[in-house]
Design an enzyme around this catalytic site. Structure first.
Site, PDB file in Angstrom:
ATOM      1  N   GLU A 495      49.590  -3.754  27.380  1.00 36.31           N
ATOM      2  CA  GLU A 495      50.964  -4.186  26.938  1.00 36.31           C
ATOM      3  C   GLU A 495      51.942  -4.281  28.221  1.00 36.31           C
ATOM      4  OE1 GLU A 495      51.884  -1.759  23.682  1.00 36.31           O
ATOM      5  OE2 GLU A 495      50.280  -2.491  22.757  1.00 36.31           O
ATOM      6  N   HIS A 593      58.263   8.722  21.824  1.00 34.87           N
ATOM      7  CA  HIS A 593      57.980   8.480  23.192  1.00 34.87           C
ATOM      8  C   HIS A 593      57.741   9.930  23.999  1.00 34.87           C
ATOM      9  CE1 HIS A 593      59.550   4.586  22.219  1.00 34.87           C
ATOM     10  NE2 HIS A 593      58.867   4.015  23.254  1.00 34.87           N
TER      11      HIS A 593
END
Length: 804
Positions: A495, A593
């Protein structure tokens, strides 16, 4: 000579009849194996069975279209296909059913997987690639439903890569990209997300892939109406059908009992995939399960009388038999003779295979009885040992467990005794265990000379008058640039990997330089990104599959765990997929994250290296090391390290970070602090502060969690400091517990400790957002300082008075 005849050539009617009868014989042989296999489970000779009965005829047709160099990524019903291409025999079938650990007799997995899991050998006895273009290839099966699909995507994509990249040495791997990847799956398993993720990805990539959906309208006991919208998988996949304006799939439907139409359909599918590089779905309908799903139950419990009668009438073997007679290929009498002959042959092979399996175990049984007889004569507990000996002698068909269990129980009765007979028994047990344990435990990692563990360290060199400080991302970027210059078989995808050069610019500008096939963007589909890598690695490429963040590895964790991590083990070293999974994580922003799910990862992907470099120079060295070896690995770069300054080495492309080796980054004498990744930087800063209160800490960077500290350097540190603290940003009981176990139980570090070993971890919850969230969720510099000080206070409260 090819086993599969060339149907494109003109052949005589006699040759045609011979070919049809040969096919029918394969179907009969496979069916008889299935029937006898179920009986062997019910008698207790085998543990469990899933067989290919009811799927024989379409697999014959698929085999005719399958060429040398092609690959299969399949399903545990495919035994007829494997027999038809000559890679699976009746002997193999029963050796697998009995879990024979001899790879020569049971080449599918050396008894490590239950029957129905198929493989061909890609490597020779030295772990080197065979010429895969000159053999039929099957990637090693796994049981999890639809788990074969992501790998299938990569097997097909490899053909596209080999077709379009000219600088790769493809001599052992591809013939100009003509190879088709053949996938098989049951209709119920198409309900899995992995199936749809793969279907979508293959349609985007336009790779030469043929997917056969064996549709018997059930998933164990659950009928299609609970599995699939409209009860028809090809109906709901119509949106993927290509047209004159849009790329997509060719979707074909065929009855699973219609032998001539099956052959025609599979030839069409192969031609489309091979010549046009268009994926094809073959929906094979109206199949049956003559014995139900597996040996765990009877399908009479959940199928209606009408359904069972229909399955008898439309059994594919029976329908093929009808067609043979109607076509004048053979008479009923001739077929009866053939059927009787095959039944007899399969039964005889079953009996012989069982005896071959028992032979070495019976030898151990005989040897142990001899030793026990001698021991009975001299042991004070001879009467009890005699009973064990009698129990063993009555076992007509012993297992290895039976023999070893009795031997070890007998040894207990000699506690406190000394005799040569006792020593003989103990030595025999040790010898048999040394010989037997590897049959079940070898090849978790590469055992070849090409193992990455054997690559020697090359340290970075800094030329004093030329050293410059650069962002860490520059180091990783320039190293990747060198990798793609020096390794034409290397490629990376994920990605945001391609056009923008990854979210942290570690691949900045490399797509423009090395091309879109080698530096490629991928959709948001982590499982099939990893699957692409597994399939391409199986075919000799060196893929790097990028997962954007460590937290998102969880999407692909099942594939990494069940497929990649077990590959060398479940094939006993006969296949390898040296895939590198690249990701980034640790200590940044909030729940999604800044995760560090290391405990779960470590326990789920044994068989894959887990590398945790503290900076980009170390990370670059790991990539360089891995590309010299043949092991799969997960590299976790520090997410907050891309903008931190590092010195640029003058030998960047030559750096090799050793795998399984820790590094002492600060020497000390009072306590050993062990950590890794981003947290190590905080430990180093705190170690300086600890000096101000008279605590001289030794700091060790783990670097490599799997494998871990192969030289046992941490325990050497404990010999000096006698104290241990492990600092980790994972949850309590996660990676810290793993490290503690390695140091205390594997390295026997407990014997050098004067204080209780401590772990300092994150809180049990995921980290809250922002700087404050990190501070109160994961170990801070103050947490580390106070935890270390408390250890020293407990040891010497006078010198280190209580802090708070």
């Amino acid at each position: 000579m090819d086993i599969i005849p060339d149907l494109k050539s003109n052949i005589t009617f006699d040759d045609f009849k011979a070919e049809v009868l040969s096919d029918y014989a394969v179907a009969l042989r496979s069916r008889e194996c299935s029937l006898l296999g179920r009986r062997e489970v019910l008698t207790g000779k085998a543990k469990f069975g899933i067989f290919g009965d009811g799927k024989e005829v379409p697999q014959l047709a698929m085999a005719k279209a399958f060429e040398k160099g092609d690959w299969r990524s399949g399903y545990y019903r495919d035994q007829t296909f494997m027999m038809a291409i000559g890679e699976f025999t009746v002997e193999h079938f029963f050796a697998g059913l009995y879990a024979n650990t001899d790879l020569n007799l049971e080449p599918m997995s050396a008894g490590r997987q239950m029957g129905g899991h198929f493989v061909t050998h890609s490597l020779d006895e030295n772990g080197q690639w065979k010429d895969l273009t000159k053999q039929y290839n099957s990637s090693a099966d796994i049981s999890p439903t639809a788990g074969q699909m992501p790998r299938l995507l990569g097997l097909a994509q490899a053909s596209k890569i080999y077709k379009n990249l000219k600088d790769i040495d493809a001599s052992k791997f591809s013939n100009k990209g003509r190879e088709v990847a053949w996938g098989t799956i049951g209709n119920a398993s198409t309900s899995e997300g992995l199936f749809f993720e793969t279907i979508n990805a293959a349609g985007v990539l336009q790779v030469p892939m043929v997917i056969s959906i064996w549709d018997d309208e059930y998933g164990i006991s659950v009928p299609a109406k609970y599995q699939t919208t409209k009860e028809n998988i090809s109906e709901i996949l119509k949106g993927f059908q290509r047209d004159k304006n849009n790329k997509g799939y060719e979707i074909l439907r065929v009855k699973g009992w219609d032998y001539p139409n099956l052959i025609e359909t599979y030839q069409e599918a192969a031609n489309i995939a091979r010549e046009e590089h268009v994926p094809v779905i073959v929906h094979v309908q109206e199949l049956t399960q003559p014995q139900g799903h597996s040996t765990s139950g009877s399908h009479e419990r959940y199928k209606t009388k009408e359904r069972l009668e229909w399955e008898v009438a439309y059994d594919c073997n029976s329908k093929m038999r009808e067609w043979i007679i109607e076509s004048g290929i053979a008479t009923n009498e001739a077929l009866l003779d053939l059927e009787r002959s095959i039944k007899k042959d399969v039964r005889e092979i079953k009996k012989t295979t069982w005896e071959v399996f028992l032979e070495p175990i019976r030898k151990d049984q005989k040897d142990l009885i001899f030793l026990l007889k001698s021991l009975v004569e001299v042991s004070a507990n001879g009467v009890f040992i005699s009973k064990l000996m009698e129990e063993l002698s009555k076992i007509h068909e012993p297992s290895r467990k039976d023999v070893m269990s009795i031997a070890r129980k007998a040894l207990r009765y000699t506690l406190g005794e000394t005799s040569s007979e006792k020593n003989n028994l103990a030595n025999w047990i040790d010898g048999v265990l040394d010989e037997t344990q590897p049959k079940f435990s070898s090849n978790l990692y590469s055992e070849a000379k090409t193992s990455a563990v054997l690559v020697k360290e090359v340290k970075p060199i800094y030329t004093a008058d030329e050293v410059k400080n650069v962002d860490g991302r520059i180091i990783i970027r320039d190293n990747f640039d060198a990798i793609f210059e020096n390794h034409p078989e290397a490629l990376i995808f994920g990605e945001d990997t391609g056009n923008i050069g990854d979210v942290n610019q570690g691949l900045e500008g490399l797509q423009a330089k090395h091309g879109e096939l080698r530096i490629a963007d991928a959709g948001i589909r982590e499982a099939t990104i990893v699957g692409q890598g597994i399939g391409m690695a199986l075919r000799g490429l060196r893929p790097i599959a990028e997962i954007q963040y460590l937290d998102y590895v969880l999407y692909a964790l099942q594939i990494i765990s069940d497929d990649l991590a077990t590959l060398q083990y479940r094939t006993k070293g006969m296949q390898k997929a040296p895939l590198i999974v690249r990701t980034r994580g640790h200590r940044l922003e909030g729940i999604w994250h800044s995760g560090s799910p290391m405990g779960g990862i470590l326990n789920l992907i044994r068989g894959v290296f887990v590398l945790v470099p503290r900076n980009m120079t170390k990370a670059a060295g790991f990539y360089n090391t891995l590309l010299e070896g043949d092991d799969p690995a997960l590299i976790i770069e520090c997410l907050n390290g891309y903008r931190l300054k590092e010195r640029m080495p003058s030998n960047l492309a030559e750096i090799r970070t050793p795998i399984g080796i820790v590094e002492t980054v600060k020497e000390g004498k009072d306590i050993t602090l062990v950590s890794y990744g981003s947290t190590l930087r905080i430990v180093m800063e705190t170690a300086k502060d600890l000096l101000s209160v008279g605590i001289d800490a030794e700091v060790i960077d783990v670097q490599s969690l799997l494998p871990f500290d192969l030289n046992h350097d941490i325990v050497k540190s404990l010999e000096k400091t006698n104290r241990l603290m492990i600092i980790d940003e994972d949850v309590p009981g996660g990676a810290s517990a793993y490290i503690l176990n390695e140091v205390l139980n594997v390295q026997n570090g407990f014997q050098f400790l004067d204080s209780e070993p401590k772990t300092l971890t994150a809180k049990a919850h995921r980290p809250a957002y922002g700087n404050d969230g990190d501070y109160f969720s994961k170990p801070s510099a103050e947490d580390i300082f106070e935890a270390v000080y408390d250890v020293m206070h407990e040891s010497n409260p006078t010198h280190f008075p209580k802090l708070r």
